[in-house]
Enzyme design. Structure first.
Site, PDB file in Angstrom:
ATOM      1  N   ASN A 107       0.822  -1.200   0.000  1.00 55.00           N
ATOM      2  CA  ASN A 107       0.000   0.000   0.000  1.00 55.00           C
ATOM      3  C   ASN A 107       0.864   1.262   0.000  1.00 55.00           C
ATOM      4  O   ASN A 107       1.074   1.857  -1.053  1.00 55.00           O
ATOM      5  CB  ASN A 107      -0.973  -0.018   1.185  1.00 55.00           C
ATOM      6  CG  ASN A 107      -2.033   1.061   1.070  1.00 55.00           C
ATOM      7  OD1 ASN A 107      -1.998   1.896   0.174  1.00 55.00           O
ATOM      8  ND2 ASN A 107      -2.990   1.068   1.973  1.00 55.00           N
ATOM      9  N   ASP A 108       1.394   1.626   1.172  1.00 55.66           N
ATOM     10  CA  ASP A 108       2.132   2.891   1.264  1.00 55.66           C
ATOM     11  C   ASP A 108       3.271   2.996   0.251  1.00 55.66           C
ATOM     12  O   ASP A 108       3.564   4.083  -0.239  1.00 55.66           O
ATOM     13  CB  ASP A 108       2.703   3.054   2.680  1.00 55.66           C
ATOM     14  CG  ASP A 108       1.604   3.329   3.697  1.00 55.66           C
ATOM     15  OD1 ASP A 108       0.505   3.733   3.285  1.00 55.66           O
ATOM     16  OD2 ASP A 108       1.848   3.133   4.902  1.00 55.66           O
ATOM     17  N   VAL A 109       3.908   1.874  -0.074  1.00 62.59           N
ATOM     18  CA  VAL A 109       5.075   1.926  -0.966  1.00 62.59           C
ATOM     19  C   VAL A 109       4.689   2.206  -2.413  1.00 62.59           C
ATOM     20  O   VAL A 109       5.547   2.309  -3.283  1.00 62.59           O
ATOM     21  CB  VAL A 109       5.906   0.624  -0.912  1.00 62.59           C
ATOM     22  CG1 VAL A 109       6.461   0.411   0.485  1.00 62.59           C
ATOM     23  CG2 VAL A 109       5.115  -0.577  -1.370  1.00 62.59           C
ATOM     24  N   THR A 110       3.347   2.325  -2.671  1.00 62.33           N
ATOM     25  CA  THR A 110       2.908   2.652  -4.031  1.00 62.33           C
ATOM     26  C   THR A 110       2.215   4.014  -4.082  1.00 62.33           C
ATOM     27  O   THR A 110       1.718   4.408  -5.135  1.00 62.33           O
ATOM     28  CB  THR A 110       1.897   1.604  -4.549  1.00 62.33           C
ATOM     29  OG1 THR A 110       0.732   1.648  -3.712  1.00 62.33           O
ATOM     30  CG2 THR A 110       2.479   0.210  -4.529  1.00 62.33           C
TER      31      THR A 110
ATOM     32  N   ALA B  25       0.880   4.030   7.466  1.00 65.20           N
ATOM     33  CA  ALA B  25       1.182   5.399   7.853  1.00 65.20           C
ATOM     34  C   ALA B  25      -0.097   6.202   8.139  1.00 65.20           C
ATOM     35  O   ALA B  25      -0.027   7.368   8.500  1.00 65.20           O
ATOM     36  CB  ALA B  25       2.006   6.089   6.772  1.00 65.20           C
TER      37      ALA B  25
END
Lengths: 100, 460
Positions: free
Chosen positions: B386-389, B427
């Site tokens: 999720n956050d890494v995209t 996050a």
């Protein structure tokens, strides 16, 4: 003045050189293999078993004996499981089979 | 004069160093591991020849117990649980080193000099706190306690005070080595600090935390080497310590955060959640699609990149991912996997899971290599990441993620995002990607969705 044994400077040199060596070696480790790297270095640091064995050669009292025996059991667990799981993980990595 | 066993130690040290070199390539990695095992055997053998063990019975018992516990752990642990296993091994290793240090203290008790006592004290504090920190990391990874960071006002003050007490007790002990009742109290405070430290850290920060604990465990082993004037231990500890340090550095860099921020920032707590998300969500809707829509898109694709995350590990979806990849490849579609450094719960976690699913390692592409390829990629399938995209990391300076290097999946022609619900990532920030016109949201359990996709692809 605090009395510092003569070997300390030498040991510090060894420590710093080994740290730099470690940093350089790990920099070149394939990013694919960071998980087995952690398993492997953890197994390697289990060489602390050597320290326990030395204490076991001349234990002063039962408390020392108990502490060291427990430590050996813990660290030997790491030695066995560390090398075995590293081997198991590394065996998973394989090249693409040539097709067609 | 040096004795024979000391020369044997030199061989062990060389083997350890060369073994890590072996991991620079997959091809030589297994030799590396065997070489390290050989080095360990040499070191142990050399010690046994040089020192006559007084209590062989206890040694045998300890070794048998170690083998009985260790072998099943290594052989049975599923690959998804390797992060937990790693936490356990850090706990065992650091506790062992702390116990040996404690034993060494009692062994030398009356006539212990200030230098030895100082190093021993530092070693014990580090060892005991790493032990407890690793236990908490294990409990969080295993789901025994909530993965959310345990945060409260003034927690850093409390944690650092606890560490301060441990250090003050340590200094007192150094000054008065015979006051041995201080030692257990000091150990308790060190343990308490380890507990508070890792309790305050959230699940997605585990890759950094595990690497830091790795480094601590190595450092405490090296410190023990200084006490005993034992160079094998110094070198092995330094190798382990620097390796953990480098990994922690790579991890925190991949999150655009400092060590201090990871350890004391408490990111992922409720506090971090507000502003950014609410503003962007208003008036926008994410488009939900079915697996049949995805199958149609895939049918016309020529290149597909999978982006796995921790959610893939939780759902155990790596095998079905590989199944889809095989079907796509059979149609002549190019398949790759884009791996973010902090995807998963420990460094390299995703690589191991995909390797387990028999994905060839030359299809695993790290972030810097895959990012330039996204504009030419037809379909990206995000599974459990999720956050890494989240493109907000590039575009929105007000986002907590801003500045974090991400996988630029939004640049691909189509993004298929498999997700349970619209809930934000770790996050606490909503993913901008959901609302982009080229994003297809497919809701559901990753494994189930992908299994349905397999069925749908078969129909075509």
């Amino acid at each position: 003045m605090i009395a510092i044994p003569n070997d300390v400077a030498l040991n510090l040199i060894i420590f710093f050189l080994a740290t730099f060596l470690g940093i350089e070696l790990v920099r070149h480790v394939s990013r694919l293999l960071h998980t087995p790297l952690m398993a492997l270095t953890n197994a390697i640091s289990s060489v602390s078993i050597v320290a326990a064995l030395i204490v076991l050669s001349d234990p002063k009292n039962d408390l020392v004996l108990l502490l060291v025996t427990v430590a050996i059991a813990l660290v030997f667990t790491n030695i066995v499981s560390g090398f075995l799981i590293t081997e198991r993980i590394l065996r998973l990595f394989r090249k693409r089979k040539d097709k067609k | 004069m040096s004795q024979l066993f000391e020369y044997l130690y030199v061989i062990a040290i060389a083997f350890f160093a060369i073994s890590i070199r072996g991991l620079s390539e997959v091809r030589t990695s297994r030799y590396g591991n065997w070489l390290a095992a050989a080095g360990m055997t040499v070191a142990i053998g050399a010690t046994l020849t040089a020192y006559a063990i007084q209590r062989i019975d206890l040694l045998v018992i300890a070794v048998v117990v170690g083998a009985i516990v260790g072998a099943p752990i290594a052989l049975r642990v599923p690959m998804t649980a390797v992060p937990q296993r790693t936490a356990v091994s850090h706990a065992f290793g650091s506790l062992a080193v702390a116990l040996i240090g404690t034993a060494e203290y009692y062994q030398r008790l009356p006539g212990i000099d200030v230098y030895t006592m100082t190093v021993l004290t530092a070693e014990m504090i580090l060892g005991y706190l790493t032990f407890m920190g690793s236990c908490i990391a294990f409990a969080k990874l295993q789901g025994l306690i909530p993965g959310k960071p345990f945060v409260y006002g003034g927690r850093n003050f409390v944690s650092l005070s606890v560490l301060g007490v441990a250090i003050i007790l340590g200094i007192y002990l150094i000054a008065n080595p015979t006051q041995s009742f201080i030692l257990p109290i000091m150990a308790v405070f060190a343990i308490l600090f380890g507990l508070l430290l890792v309790m305050a850290i959230g699940g997605a920060d585990m890759p950094t935390v595990i690497a830091i604990l790795n480094s601590y465990a190595g450092m405490s082993a090296a410190a023990l080497g200084f006490v005993l004037n034992n160079q094998v231990l110094i070198v092995a500890g330094a190798l382990d310590g620097s390796s953990g340090f480098i990994l922690a550095l790579i991890m925190s860099k991949a999150m655009n955060r400092s060590f201090t921020n990871v350890l004391f920032g408490g990111v992922g707590a409720v506090v971090a959640a507000p502003v950014a998300g609410s503003a962007t969500a208003a008036g926008r809707t994410a488009a939900a699609y079915t697996v049949d829509d995805v199958a149609t898109i895939l049918d016309n694709a020529r290149s597909v990149v999978f982006v796995p995350g921790y959610g893939m590990a939780v759902a155990q979806a790596q095998h079905v991912v590989k199944e889809i990849a095989d079907m796509l490849e059979a149609k002549g579609i190019d398949v790759k996997y884009g791996i973010h450094p902090v995807a998963g719960r420990m460094p390299g976690h995703m690589n191991v899971l995909l390797a387990e699913a028999q994905v060839p390692y030359d299809q695993l592409w790290e972030m810097d290599r895959i990012n330039p390829l996204f504009p030419e990629t037809d379909v990206v399938i995000v599974v459990g990441a999720n956050d890494v995209t989240n493109p907000a990391a590039r575009t929105r300076p007000d986002s907590p993620l801003f500045g974090m290097p991400i996988l630029n999946v939004d640049k691909a022609k189509t993004v298929v995002f498999v997700k349970r619900s619209m809930s934000p990532g770790f996050a606490g920030v909503e993913n901008e990607l959901f609302y982009l016109p080229n994003t297809m949201m497919v809701f559901g359990d990753a494994k189930k969705v992908l299994a349905d996709l397999v069925a749908s692809l078969k129909k075509q």
